[in-house]
Design a protein around this motif. Structure first.
Motif, PDB file in Angstrom:
ATOM      1  N   GLY A  49       7.064  -5.304   0.631  1.00 44.62           N
ATOM      2  CA  GLY A  49       7.570  -4.393   0.022  1.00 44.62           C
ATOM      3  C   GLY A  49       6.652  -3.786  -1.116  1.00 44.62           C
ATOM      4  N   SER A  50       6.008  -4.620  -1.517  1.00 47.53           N
ATOM      5  CA  SER A  50       4.889  -4.371  -2.546  1.00 47.53           C
ATOM      6  C   SER A  50       3.699  -3.971  -2.049  1.00 47.53           C
ATOM      7  CB  SER A  50       4.749  -5.743  -3.551  1.00 47.53           C
ATOM      8  OG  SER A  50       5.913  -6.044  -4.128  1.00 47.53           O
ATOM      9  N   LEU A  51       3.328  -4.293  -0.873  1.00 50.31           N
ATOM     10  CA  LEU A  51       2.231  -3.815  -0.209  1.00 50.31           C
ATOM     11  C   LEU A  51       2.336  -2.349   0.334  1.00 50.31           C
ATOM     12  CD1 LEU A  51      -0.617  -4.126   1.233  1.00 50.31           C
ATOM     13  CD2 LEU A  51       0.725  -5.265   3.132  1.00 50.31           C
ATOM     14  N   ALA A  52       3.844  -2.131   0.696  1.00 51.86           N
ATOM     15  CA  ALA A  52       4.113  -0.753   1.343  1.00 51.86           C
ATOM     16  C   ALA A  52       3.977   0.100  -0.032  1.00 51.86           C
ATOM     17  CB  ALA A  52       5.418  -0.785   1.887  1.00 51.86           C
ATOM     18  N   SER A  53       4.419  -0.311  -1.332  1.00 51.24           N
ATOM     19  CA  SER A  53       4.422   0.621  -2.188  1.00 51.24           C
ATOM     20  C   SER A  53       3.013   1.050  -2.707  1.00 51.24           C
ATOM     21  CB  SER A  53       5.081  -0.103  -3.072  1.00 51.24           C
ATOM     22  OG  SER A  53       6.588  -0.046  -3.084  1.00 51.24           O
ATOM     23  N   MET A  54       2.367  -0.155  -2.809  1.00 52.01           N
ATOM     24  CA  MET A  54       0.845  -0.032  -3.304  1.00 52.01           C
ATOM     25  C   MET A  54       0.036   0.772  -2.398  1.00 52.01           C
ATOM     26  SD  MET A  54      -2.083  -2.911  -3.666  1.00 52.01           S
ATOM     27  CE  MET A  54      -2.318  -3.198  -1.627  1.00 52.01           C
ATOM     28  N   VAL A  56       1.237   3.226  -0.066  1.00 52.96           N
ATOM     29  CA  VAL A  56       1.964   4.665   0.410  1.00 52.96           C
ATOM     30  C   VAL A  56       2.181   5.409  -0.861  1.00 52.96           C
ATOM     31  CG1 VAL A  56       3.690   5.511   1.427  1.00 52.96           C
ATOM     32  CG2 VAL A  56       2.773   3.623   2.484  1.00 52.96           C
ATOM     33  N   GLN A  57       2.635   4.697  -1.974  1.00 52.45           N
ATOM     34  CA  GLN A  57       2.862   5.457  -3.277  1.00 52.45           C
ATOM     35  C   GLN A  57       1.652   6.521  -3.741  1.00 52.45           C
ATOM     36  OE1 GLN A  57       6.027   3.933  -6.353  1.00 52.45           O
ATOM     37  NE2 GLN A  57       4.597   2.551  -6.013  1.00 52.45           N
ATOM     38  N   PRO A  58       0.221   6.106  -3.740  1.00 57.09           N
ATOM     39  CA  PRO A  58      -0.662   6.960  -3.856  1.00 57.09           C
ATOM     40  C   PRO A  58      -0.816   8.284  -3.154  1.00 57.09           C
ATOM     41  CG  PRO A  58      -1.510   4.984  -4.069  1.00 57.09           C
ATOM     42  CD  PRO A  58      -0.134   4.718  -3.448  1.00 57.09           C
ATOM     43  N   LEU A  59      -0.448   7.835  -1.877  1.00 55.99           N
ATOM     44  CA  LEU A  59      -0.425   9.036  -0.673  1.00 55.99           C
ATOM     45  C   LEU A  59       0.443  10.092  -0.918  1.00 55.99           C
ATOM     46  CD1 LEU A  59      -1.383   6.919   2.355  1.00 55.99           C
ATOM     47  CD2 LEU A  59      -3.067   8.381   0.695  1.00 55.99           C
ATOM     48  N   TRP A  60       1.725   9.631  -1.391  1.00 53.65           N
ATOM     49  CA  TRP A  60       2.703  10.429  -1.649  1.00 53.65           C
ATOM     50  C   TRP A  60       2.471  11.285  -2.840  1.00 53.65           C
ATOM     51  CZ3 TRP A  60       5.239  12.022   2.079  1.00 53.65           C
ATOM     52  CH2 TRP A  60       6.096  10.875   2.993  1.00 53.65           C
ATOM     53  N   GLY A  61       1.715  10.675  -3.983  1.00 51.54           N
ATOM     54  CA  GLY A  61       1.706  11.386  -5.123  1.00 51.54           C
ATOM     55  C   GLY A  61       0.563  12.380  -4.788  1.00 51.54           C
ATOM     56  N   ALA A 106      10.320   0.485   1.601  1.00 50.51           N
ATOM     57  CA  ALA A 106       9.423   0.614   0.314  1.00 50.51           C
ATOM     58  C   ALA A 106       8.674   2.068   0.407  1.00 50.51           C
ATOM     59  CB  ALA A 106       8.488  -0.526   0.214  1.00 50.51           C
ATOM     60  N   SER A 107       8.337   2.254   1.670  1.00 51.62           N
ATOM     61  CA  SER A 107       7.345   3.284   1.814  1.00 51.62           C
ATOM     62  C   SER A 107       8.177   4.862   1.824  1.00 51.62           C
ATOM     63  CB  SER A 107       6.858   3.452   3.254  1.00 51.62           C
ATOM     64  OG  SER A 107       5.982   2.127   3.412  1.00 51.62           O
ATOM     65  N   THR A 108       9.561   4.665   1.921  1.00 56.08           N
ATOM     66  CA  THR A 108      10.297   5.772   1.711  1.00 56.08           C
ATOM     67  C   THR A 108      11.175   5.688   0.627  1.00 56.08           C
ATOM     68  OG1 THR A 108      12.052   4.602   3.266  1.00 56.08           O
ATOM     69  CG2 THR A 108      10.285   6.159   4.354  1.00 56.08           C
TER      70      THR A 108
END
Length: 396
Positions: A49-54, A56-61, A106-108
């Motif tokens: 879950g942390s890997l997905a956040s790490m 994917v989150q910058p791409l959403w930003g 985590a990605s969504t």
């Protein structure tokens, strides 16, 4: 321009989001234990879950800052996460099924928490009467109420109701988001600037610009160290609770105390910031992250472990509004969402990934208590690094 209803609407958004988060994500470790997963598997699932956040989150930003469609992206991802959540039922078959499901959740849904924070900050920067510390504090109050009630419900009805309860809350959240105003004026101005004559900036140039921002980079690295230990304590708090004889009700009660303490800090942050510098409040919060890990490691009973969650006031409760205001100060408006999501992925995301995976291995070898003591030292290193880098900025 200044509408009191804005605070109410964004408070409702934060409340619904964190209630949904509590239902979906906060009881995942008890769900894993219900399925019979060992500590190493639990650690690597949390790492996933942390890997997905790490990642994917910058791409959403980047997408939110480039397109200005922060409301549409938030609403769509919340709705998509509803369908993904039913994959949690596959865990009864095999732990292998849980890895892609946790990655997608985590990605969504999980990634949208920082998108919502950025949405609120942008509205405030635009001149609307929206105060982040208040709206986020209401989110923590909603989390507290949900964790207390849902812990009892899980013990009575069973772990399989998680996707059903999440569906109800997430649909309310998506509907509220669709009716909430987005920061249109700022986005229109920034998009208009992109159409002006001149050299075209590469879509990933925002990452390069942030990498050149030394204050941002130092903050990111020090907070990553802080959350290696803190992340492990979050993941393994239910495991420690079980070692002391606690049930889902005890876990829910602990999270209620934690969330109430967190909410009190966030709601009072505005007054505290008038008396103390934001940097001081941030430093105090980092120190109490260390205290909270040590208390978790040495708590001799369920009652004391629950009571120790009041330290959330001084740790995460002060940390969240302080670090968000700090980011808003050191990063330009054009890159704000990208910076916030990159920061969240690199600090909380990467820190959680390292902490949960390392914590799973260390706890299986040495026990949960010894693991917490070792990783508390890493959190202390992050705290000291932040103090050193802050003093360098003052002296320069």
């Amino acid at each position: 321009m200044h509408r009191p209803a804005n605070n109410l609407r964004f408070s409702l958004l934060h409340g619904l989001y964190w209630s949904s988060f509590c239902i979906l994500y906060s009881f995942l470790v008890p769900l894993y234990r219900h399925y019979g997963f060992n500590d190493v598997t639990i650690g690597f699932l949390s790492m996933t879950g942390s890997l997905a956040s790490m990642v994917v989150q910058p791409l959403w930003g980047l997408v939110c800052d480039r397109t200005g469609r922060i409301k549409g992206i938030f609403t769509a991802m919340v709705l998509l996460s509803v369908f993904v959540s039913y994959g949690l039922w596959l865990g009864r078959i095999s732990a292998g099924w849980m890895f892609p499901i946790v990655f997608l959740l985590a990605s969504t849904f999980v990634s949208m928490g920082t998108v919502l924070d950025s949405w609120v900050m942008k509205m405030g920067n635009e001149g609307h009467s929206v105060r982040f510390s208040i709206t986020r504090g209401i989110g923590s109050l909603a989390f507290a109420a949900t964790s207390f009630g849902f812990g009892h419900l899980l013990d009575a009805a069973g772990m399989t109701i998680i996707p059903l309860a999440f569906t109800f809350m997430a649909l309310l959240l998506a509907g509220t988001a669709a009716l909430t105003r987005a920061p249109v004026h700022i986005n229109q101005r920034l998009l208009a600037e992109d159409t002006m004559p001149g050299p075209v900036k590469h879509p990933l140039a925002a990452f390069s610009d942030l990498a050149k921002n030394r204050r941002f980079v130092m903050l990111l690295f020090s907070m990553m160290l802080v959350f290696i230990g803190t992340g492990a304590s979050i993941v393994f708090m239910p495991v420690r609770m079980a070692e002391l004889g606690g049930t889902n009700v005890a876990v829910g009660t602990a999270m209620t105390v934690m969330a109430l303490s967190e909410a009190a800090a966030m709601l009072s942050h505005h007054r505290l910031a008038k008396r103390f510098r934001n940097e001081l409040l941030l430093a105090v919060s980092l120190f109490f992250f260390i205290v909270k890990i040590l208390v978790l490691a040495f708590a001799p009973s369920v009652a004391l472990l629950i009571a120790s969650q009041v330290f959330q006031f001084f740790s995460f409760g002060l940390y969240m509004p302080s670090v968000m205001h700090h980011l808003n100060h050191i990063v330009g408006e054009r890159q704000l969402t990208t910076a916030m999501l990159l920061f969240a992925s690199g600090s909380f995301g990467l820190g959680m990934m390292i902490g949960s995976s390392t914590g799973g291995i260390l706890s299986s070898m040495l026990g949960v208590q010894s693991m917490l003591l070792i990783l508390a030292c890493v959190t202390a290193c992050g705290f000291l690094l932040h103090l050193v880098s802050s003093r360098e900025r003052v002296c320069s």
